[in-house]
Design an enzyme around this catalytic site. Structure first.
Site, short mmCIF file in Angstrom:
data_model
loop_
_atom_site.label_atom_id
_atom_site.label_comp_id
_atom_site.label_asym_id
_atom_site.label_seq_id
_atom_site.Cartn_x
_atom_site.Cartn_y
_atom_site.Cartn_z
N GLY A 162 -63.95 -29.03 -23.96
CA GLY A 162 -64.17 -30.26 -24.71
C GLY A 162 -65.51 -30.16 -25.41
O GLY A 162 -66.38 -29.39 -24.99
N THR A 163 -65.68 -30.93 -26.46
CA THR A 163 -66.90 -30.74 -27.25
C THR A 163 -67.78 -31.98 -27.31
O THR A 163 -68.49 -32.27 -26.36
CB THR A 163 -66.56 -30.22 -28.65
OG1 THR A 163 -65.49 -31.01 -29.19
CG2 THR A 163 -66.08 -28.79 -28.60
N THR A 164 -67.74 -32.76 -28.38
CA THR A 164 -68.81 -33.70 -28.64
C THR A 164 -68.57 -35.11 -28.10
O THR A 164 -67.52 -35.71 -28.35
CB THR A 164 -69.06 -33.77 -30.16
OG1 THR A 164 -69.22 -32.44 -30.66
CG2 THR A 164 -70.31 -34.57 -30.46
#
EC number: 3.4.25.1
Length: 281
Positions: A53-55
């Site tokens: 997952g990122t931001t």
């Protein structure tokens, strides 16, 4: 954990013995192998691509705090999932946004939810927001062994502090180090770009609506420069997960509400492709 056949009930004796209000302590005493950080990992055989997952972004306003995340999960240069959910309620007055190894992060959130629920049932009261932040710090620290092998989890925690009557934001590093952020925060691969957007547009007197627009705008800006961050997808109707925590509790914006915010920003971007120069909507 084997059942106690001598007990009159169906539960093992461990479940009926008074002990700590921490579910992690209980699990560590009676079934330590079930804790994520205690699992033995096989020797690394080269690089393994795992969904990440990122931001995640958060911003406070006078009546609470907004926590939001994009919907993209990646495996190296491949998009693993376009509509992953990265923001979850921790309890009635707090939420967690996850960045890092997606599978471990989701499992950690579920364990954290159970930890808070267990404490409330045993003690009869909710844990303070400061206490919740500390419990999450301990859980992240217990994952340090996996983090050293590239399976890091770095969440963002936000909630309404019932005692102080305000929204608060906490960020973490892979060792469980905790920092309280004032005003706004971001974590994940696109956090540098999202934080720059938040820094430019944030004001302490924003309304809830303006703060919601702010965090979505920050995710939009992060997606412009970070390939691992997914921007709003109008064609597929995939919008960021946006949550608001106030003195009334946790609330997740509906798809219609998110769509309205996204389309307003999108229409404005058609006029100013490099970002708005005026005040927030």
């Amino acid at each position: 954990m084997e059942a106690n056949t001598r007990s009159t009930g169906r539960l093992p004796a461990a479940f009926l013995t008074p002990g700590s209000s921490s579910f992690m302590d209980f699990l560590g005493s009676h079934a330590p192998q079930l804790l994520p950080g205690n699992r033995a990992l096989p020797p690394m055989q080269g690089a393994v691509e795992i969904p990440h997952g990122t931001t995640i972004v958060a911003a406070s306003f006078p009546g609470g705090v907004v926590l939001a995340g994009d919907r993209r999960a990646t495996m190296g240069n491949v998009i693993a999932q376009r509509d992953i959910e990265k923001v979850f309620p921790a309890d009635e007055y707090s939420a967690v946004g996850i960045a890092g190894t997606a599978g471990l992060a989701v499992e950690m959130v579920k364990l954290f939810q159970l930890e808070l629920e267990h404490f409330e049932k045993v003690e009869g009261v909710q844990l303070s927001l400061e206490g919740k932040a500390n419990r999450l710090s301990t859980m992240i620290r217990s994952n340090l062994g996996m983090a050293m092998q590239g399976l890091a989890v770095v969440p963002l925690f936000a909630g309404w502090d019932v005692d102080r009557q305000k929204g608060r934001i906490f960020s973490y590093d892979v060792t469980g180090g905790r920092s309280e952020e004032h005003g706004f925060a971001a974590t994940g691969s696109g956090s540098v770009f999202a934080r720059g957007s938040l820094k430019k547009l944030f004001r302490p007197d924003l309304t809830e609506s303006q703060t919601t627009t702010l965090v979505v705008q920050a995710l939009y800006d992060a997606a412009d420069d970070d390939s691992a961050t997914g921007g709003p997808d109008l064609a597929r109707r995939i919008y960021p997960i946006v949550t608001v925590i106030t003195d009334e509790g946790f609330r997740k914006l509906t798809e219609a509400e998110c769509s309205e915010v996204v389309r307003a920003i999108h229409d404005r971007r058609l006029e100013e492709p490099d970002g708005p120069r005026a005040a927030l909507l």
